[in-house]
Design an enzyme around this catalytic site. Structure first.
Site, short mmCIF file in Angstrom:
data_model
loop_
_atom_site.label_atom_id
_atom_site.label_comp_id
_atom_site.label_asym_id
_atom_site.label_seq_id
_atom_site.Cartn_x
_atom_site.Cartn_y
_atom_site.Cartn_z
N SER A 229 0.85 -1.19 0.00
CA SER A 229 0.00 0.00 0.00
C SER A 229 0.89 1.25 0.00
CB SER A 229 -0.96 -0.05 1.19
OG SER A 229 -1.97 0.91 1.08
N ASP A 455 -8.73 -4.50 -6.06
CA ASP A 455 -8.27 -3.71 -4.91
C ASP A 455 -9.05 -2.41 -4.81
OD1 ASP A 455 -6.74 -2.14 -3.05
OD2 ASP A 455 -5.02 -3.42 -3.47
N HIS A 485 -7.49 -5.72 -0.58
CA HIS A 485 -6.35 -4.81 -0.63
C HIS A 485 -5.07 -5.61 -0.53
CE1 HIS A 485 -4.25 -1.10 -0.40
NE2 HIS A 485 -4.02 -1.12 0.90
#
Length: 516
Positions: A229, A455, A485
């Site tokens: 991320s 995602d 995610h």
């Protein structure tokens, strides 16, 4: 997480409140001139996480009796433009390699995202997922500056945060807009008052320089890195600043480095809408009846109706708080981060339709870093401080009102929340660094870049743009056709084999590989 829809900060005065071990140099100069690359880390048993890290118990021993977690503090310059000046302490955690010494590659440093997430608490929580990588690496993570035990940014106390997060995040009239703006200004003023000294020094470029210092202190010639991320943005900035020091690196759940804050928020609106669509389709496709709708459209219509009703009539939540429209939306967003959470979303919605908001509020609390004891980590604080220090644009109420139609078109359910979230940096004390991060890294070693087609928080298109921005011969794209995610922690064998093949054996997957 990349840019959650409602990020708010919290801050203590750096010199008056932070433990001396966290930040030296508040009126002291005993570290001036010290060569920080020569420092020796004092690894000790890890304490229980601090409140800023999220609280809880000390990390459990590693599975199979193969060693313990150990923790240390690394000194880094408070201001990288004044490397001989005051220092801060960065919290580190490590699990030594489980394999033969002659097979050890070095340290593999993790950043799990946020910005604002504590790596010191995240690595033990997910440690078993990376056990195979530990056969040739020491697994290392850290609390980036401004986070957890690393000179944490804070702004409001727990009671104030409870009240602040009850505010209406999607104002419908002038009075509600004024309330939202006033609340944001008061919050940001508290951050400036309490954390003024550290706020200018929490940019991603500062954290990237910390990474290179960490590499040297750990004794590695190159940085072996696993970024997830926001950790992909940090890794990309590192590669830009130190291209010749990039070792074996993996970016998973990739932030699009070409987007402004506005474009990123709009992309998230589309991403979370896609995740909601996928959740609704999945629910009604189950063998058993979906308890929250008869069709995918019915599921979404009922959620929209729930949120409309909550604006005027909140439900009982976790006593004494009520489940407001804003809290419910946050809980739904949190559940959409992972396919594993979809069952909790179904339970929470079913419960809410019966007049009980407990589960949705618990999900919302998780997103905001609130523990069951009512204490908040500094996730929100660090998140907004780092984002506002990084992002140059500042958005006004007028900007948001102009953009609302586009955001609503991207997501009728989440668009307004993400649009109004952009006013959070409007009066921030520190100017933003740039429109978007520079990750161009000519000459860097190959970086494996993994995009997940489902995602919600870092939409799939960002992986391709990261590859292009890194430059020719650097980024190697791999696609995971999945939900949630990130990709590696999904358990998908194809993804994990590709990652392990590169990190453990140096085998770069073929560009364009698709895992499903």
């Amino acid at each position: 997480m990349s840019r959650p829809f409602r990020l708010r900060a919290s801050a203590l005065t750096v010199c008056a409140v932070l433990l001396p071990a966290l930040l030296t140099g508040c009126g002291e100069d005993d570290d001036r001139g010290e060569d920080l690359t020569e420092q020796q880390l004092d690894w000790q048993d890890c304490p229980a996480p601090s409140d800023a890290q999220g609280g809880g118990a000390a990390p459990s021993p590693l599975p199979g009796g193969r060693g313990e977690w150990s923790c240390a503090r690394m000194k880094a310059p408070l201001d990288w433009d004044d490397p001989d000046g005051d220092t801060i302490g960065l919290a580190l955690i490590r699990a030594r390699s489980s394999g033969p010494a002659d097979r050890r590659i070095g340290s593999l440093i993790f950043n799990f995202g946020g910005p604002g997430g504590s790596g010191v608490t995240a690595l033990p929580a997910f440690g078993q997922d990376y056990a195979a990588l530990r056969t040739r690496y020491d697994l290392v993570s850290f609390d980036p500056r401004g986070v957890g035990r690393s000179a944490p940014v804070t702004c409001l106390d727990d009671e104030q945060l409870d009240a602040y997060l009850q505010q209406d995040a999607t104002p419908d009239d002038a009075a509600e807009r004024t309330e939202l703006v006033d609340g944001t200004e008061k919050f940001n003023a508290a951050c400036e008052k309490n954390s003024e000294r550290v706020l200018p020094h929490v940019r991603t470029t500062d954290a990237a320089r910390d990474l290179d210092l960490m590499r040297q202190v750990l004794g590695d010639d190159t940085l072996h890195y696993f970024g997830i991320s926001y950790g992909t943005e940090l890794g990309g900035v590192y590669a830009h600043l130190f291209p010749k020091k990039v070792g074996r690196a993996v970016f998973d759940a990739v932030v699009d480095p070409t987007q402004t804050a506005e474009q990123g928020s709009l992309g998230q609106a589309r991403g979370f809408q896609l995740a909601l669509d996928n959740y609704a389709e999945n629910c009604v496709s189950q063998a058993e009846e979906c308890p929250v709708g008869d069709s995918a459209q019915d599921v979404k219509d009922r959620i929209a109706r729930l949120l409309r009703d909550l604006e005027d009539k909140p439900l009982p939540g976790i006593f004494p708080r009520e489940l407001t429209q804003t809290a419910a939306a946050g809980g739904i967003l949190q559940a959409l981060y992972s396919e594993e959470f979809w069952e909790f979303l179904t339970e929470g919605l079913d419960q809410a339709y019966d007049g009980d908001g407990t589960i949705l509020m618990a999900l919302s609390d998780s997103m905001n870093g609130r523990g069951e004891n009512g204490e908040y980590s500094n996730l929100l604080a660090a998140n907004i401080a780092i984002n506002c220090a990084d992002d140059e644009p500042r958005y006004t109420v007028g900007d948001v009102e102009r953009l609302l139609p586009e955001f609503r078109a991207a997501s009728g359910l989440f668009g307004e929340y993400l649009a109004w979230g952009m006013v959070g940096c409007t009066d921030w004390a520190v100017p933003g660094a740039a429109g978007h991060p520079d990750v161009h890294a000519p000459g860097a070693a190959p970086i494996l870049v993994i995009g997940n087609t489902g995602d919600p928080a870092t939409p799939y298109e960002g992986a391709r743009r990261m590859v292009q921005a890194l430059g020719e011969g650097v980024g190697v794209e791999l696609t995971y056709e999945g939900q949630g995610h990130g990709a590696y922690n999904s358990g998908n064998r194809c993804v994990q084999d590709a990652v392990r093949g590169y990190l453990l054996d140096g085998k770069v997957p073929k560009a364009g590989t698709v895992c499903s």
